[in-house]
Write a protein that holds these residues in place. Structure first.
Motif, mmCIF file in Angstrom:
data_model
loop_
_atom_site.group_PDB
_atom_site.id
_atom_site.type_symbol
_atom_site.label_atom_id
_atom_site.label_comp_id
_atom_site.label_asym_id
_atom_site.label_seq_id
_atom_site.Cartn_x
_atom_site.Cartn_y
_atom_site.Cartn_z
ATOM 1 N N GLN A 312 -5.138 9.196 -3.004
ATOM 2 C CA GLN A 312 -4.356 9.058 -1.697
ATOM 3 C C GLN A 312 -3.452 9.831 -1.385
ATOM 4 O O GLN A 312 -3.143 10.316 -0.172
ATOM 5 N N ASP A 316 -3.151 12.736 1.614
ATOM 6 C CA ASP A 316 -2.100 12.630 2.349
ATOM 7 C C ASP A 316 -1.441 13.967 2.632
ATOM 8 O O ASP A 316 -1.034 14.346 3.622
ATOM 9 N N ALA A 347 -10.118 7.634 0.233
ATOM 10 C CA ALA A 347 -8.938 7.222 -0.419
ATOM 11 C C ALA A 347 -8.262 5.835 0.171
ATOM 12 O O ALA A 347 -7.765 5.268 -0.882
ATOM 13 N N VAL A 348 -8.541 5.678 1.202
ATOM 14 C CA VAL A 348 -8.093 4.335 1.944
ATOM 15 C C VAL A 348 -8.581 3.286 0.833
ATOM 16 O O VAL A 348 -7.933 2.118 0.667
#
Length: 373
Positions: A312, A316, A347-348
């Motif tokens: 994650q 980002d 990744a969410v």
């Protein structure tokens, strides 16, 4: 181990190029862990890359689990479609070697090792995800068979699978819900099994599996009757050692590095690379504990959680550095071959799928730090 990693790297690079030029079913679905290719899976078996540490008598190479982890890291780095491998080999194959009867091992492990048998995993249900003890799929003993009825969801690779690894309830009257669970394996061609695929964002597939009075022979029980909770926990330990995802993260870092010039951003990438190395060490520690037959749940959860959180953060930061170009799929304007966009999508759910981050932290606290429940 370095020689095995180098050979795995060369094999994976060659297979990746081959799969990009050949028409294969769902080979590219964004992330390697989502991609499916029977062609790729069979090539891994033919090349001797399935069951690297499994016994030679069952089709393996008799190396160590750390050799396997090193190879899997290179498979992820070269973005091979790995869904069938991760289920059939890394998770279920290893669990069968540890917990199944010798007869069941001799029946199922050799065709897995040659790339001829793909498993899917029937755990989650509409009312039982992270709370797996709430599963309701029933298995009633009738003579020499179990008659199974129920509904499984989020079943990766079921559209390709030859067999299914099923969590079922065999004792609905058990005092604790965990005590009434068993694990069965079944041929997907067994009457009463119905697979319903559905599309996911990014071009992938997941499946629902419906079981209607499916008759499964008693000798296809894995572990002890009503002792399935132990089998499930051991199986999840193997699933959570995410060597291939370390390779995935290192590939994205390698592709981002030449595109980033800002000194502060380059320092961020170095820090993320350090976290990837730490995640690799968590995975190797869990691998060594599993090989030794020692309690590995806390270490496996640390490996899984560290990789998920890092995925994650990397997604980002990568999108912040590249801007909208980081979300471009393959084609015009793509700067990292769609890999950052795929990572951002996956990744969410990384801190949800395979056991949520909250579950992983609870396992670490209770089994690793011995905190009270």
């Amino acid at each position: 181990m370095d020689n095995v990693a180098a050979a795995a790297d060369a094999f994976a690079e060659s297979l990746s190029r081959r799969l990009e030029t050949e028409e294969t079913e769902e080979a590219f679905q964004g992330m390697p862990s989502d991609g499916d290719s029977r062609v790729g899976y069979e090539a891994m078996g033919a090349g001797g890359w399935i069951g690297v540490h499994w016994p030679e008598r069952l089709g393996g190479r008799d190396l160590t689990p750390l050799h396997t982890a090193a190879a899997e890291e290179r498979f992820g780095y070269h973005w091979l479609p790995l869904s069938g491998y991760l289920l059939s080999v890394k998770t279920i194959g290893n669990a069968l070697l540890r917990l199944a009867s010798p007869a069941l091992q001799e029946r199922l492990i050799p065709p897995i090792a040659t790339g001829q048998l793909i498993f899917c995993q029937g755990f989650s249900e509409p009312g039982a995800g992270s709370d797996l003890a709430s599963l309701t799929t029933r298995a009633e003993r009738q003579g020499n068979t179990f008659v199974v009825s129920g509904h499984k969801i989020w079943t990766s690779s079921a559209q390709l699978a030859d067999w299914i690894y099923l969590a079922v309830r065999t004792d609905p009257d058990a005092k604790r819900p965990q005590d009434g669970i068993s694990v069965l394996v079944a041929d997907m061609r067994t009457p009463g099994i119905d697979v319903q695929p559905f599309a996911t964002l990014g071009g992938g597939q997941l499946c629902e599996v419906f079981l209607d009075d499916v008759e499964i022979p008693v000798d296809q029980l894995v572990g002890e009757l009503h002792g399935g909770w132990r089998v499930l926990m051991a199986t999840l330990d193997y699933e959570r050692v995410t060597s291939e995802k370390v390779g995935i993260l290192l590939r994205v870092l390698d592709e981002l590095e030449p595109l980033v010039e800002n000194p502060a951003d380059r320092l961020t990438l170095l820090r993320l690379r350090g976290e990837a190395e730490a995640s690799r060490l968590h995975g190797r520690r869990a691998t060594q504990l599993l090989e030794a037959g020692a309690p590995a749940s806390a270490a496996a959860s640390m490996a899984k959680l560290s990789c998920a959180v890092l995925a994650q953060r990397l997604a980002d930061e990568g999108i912040r550095m590249l801007g909208p170009a980081g979300l471009t799929e393959r084609g015009h304007g793509d700067r990292v071959h769609g890999r950052l966009a795929a990572l951002a999508r996956a990744a969410v759910g990384a801190t949800i799928s395979g056991g949520s981050a909250e579950i992983q932290r609870r396992v670490i606290a209770r089994r690793g730090l011995e905190c009270p429940a």
